[in-house]
Enzyme design. Sequence first.
Site, PDB file in Angstrom:
ATOM      1  CG  ASN A  94      33.088  18.706  30.214  1.00  0.00           C
ATOM      2  OD1 ASN A  94      33.309  18.048  31.428  1.00  0.00           O
ATOM      3  ND2 ASN A  94      32.475  18.707  30.105  1.00  0.00           N
ATOM      4  CG  ASP A  98      34.647  18.003  24.842  1.00  0.00           C
ATOM      5  OD1 ASP A  98      34.146  18.299  25.613  1.00  0.00           O
ATOM      6  OD2 ASP A  98      34.817  19.834  23.979  1.00  0.00           O
ATOM      7  CD  GLU A 111      29.881  22.143  31.020  1.00  0.00           C
ATOM      8  OE1 GLU A 111      28.383  21.817  30.232  1.00  0.00           O
ATOM      9  OE2 GLU A 111      30.430  21.961  31.063  1.00  0.00           O
ATOM     10  N   GLY A 121      29.019  28.871  21.472  1.00  0.00           N
ATOM     11  CA  GLY A 121      28.418  29.393  22.471  1.00  0.00           C
ATOM     12  C   GLY A 121      29.315  29.741  23.412  1.00  0.00           C
ATOM     13  CG  ASP A 122      30.918  26.998  26.305  1.00  0.00           C
ATOM     14  OD1 ASP A 122      30.107  27.646  26.440  1.00  0.00           O
ATOM     15  OD2 ASP A 122      30.793  25.916  25.458  1.00  0.00           O
ATOM     16  NE  ARG A 146      39.503  27.501  12.581  1.00  0.00           N
ATOM     17  CZ  ARG A 146      38.513  28.673  13.007  1.00  0.00           C
ATOM     18  NH1 ARG A 146      38.925  29.750  11.336  1.00  0.00           N
ATOM     19  NH2 ARG A 146      38.609  29.509  13.751  1.00  0.00           N
ATOM     20  CB  SER A 149      36.661  25.241  16.282  1.00  0.00           C
ATOM     21  OG  SER A 149      36.276  25.658  17.516  1.00  0.00           O
TER      22      SER A 149
END
EC number: 2.7.1.15
Length: 312
Positions: A24, A26, A151, A261-262, A295, A301
Amino acid sequence: MPLPATDPLEHRVSVDITVIGSTNLDITATVPRLPGPGETLLGETLTHSPGGKGANQALAASRAGASVRFVSAVGSDAAASQALALLEADGVDLGHLLRDPALPTGTALIAVDAQGENNIIVIPGANASLDGAAVTLRQDVVEGVVVLQGEIPADGVDAAVAAARGRVVLNLAPVIELPRAAVLAADPLVVNEHEGELTLAQLGQDPAGLDEAGVVAALREQGVASVVMTLGSRGALVSDAAGTVEVPSVSVSAVDATGAGDAFVGALAARLAAGETLVEAARFAARFAADTVTRPGAQASYPAKGAVSFEA
């Protein structure tokens, strides 16, 4: 920036991890607080950055030290190059992507408040093209630790499980309807509290009245070989044949939890590929994920390679 080749057999190199999942772009707005239903708020900043659960996990695994192949689908638009930029720069194998000229690259609309909490709306776009037929076409490169999420179409996940020639890490987020055998192939199944309850219900057991440890135990009783339940700032519950262990997180000052989480899943897979036990891998993953929330952004991040110690 040119997109990688789409011939599934054109590039064949050995990798530690194959991630099959979403890409994706973002679009993130920072706001003083998350809006309620029907409410309009003035935002503070707006940024465009790479994302998608699959892409995030692929980059995290690479940053955690693994060699990574990423199988995904993007559009023929400018957003595709933006969404793949960090993966390409990090040396992730992108030689097996599907480029769909009829659909745009997936998009995630994200709001992040002053405490780092977020809400996210995902428009799948080209991710819907990564179905069972597309994955089967690429089955010869599904090797190493195979990392999957929710996803992409369910038949794409199922085909990836069938093609896997290694350990399957299934992050059932979001929870999609899968064949029972596909869920039971997970080793581990990675879910948060809510996802764990939904998955247990999908396997035919009512989660009502069960606490987090009870849901984890019930998933194991249903036949899942191992389970990691992520608990945000509280760490994770890890359960396999050796028993159930609470893995603490690291106390940090959170800026943005997007993609944390990823990051956990990608780092977990990297350490499993390196031969660590599930508990050892989860301890590293918890430190890696905690570092990311200090971050802003998802992939932006993620720490550089070697920045998070393998030692607790």
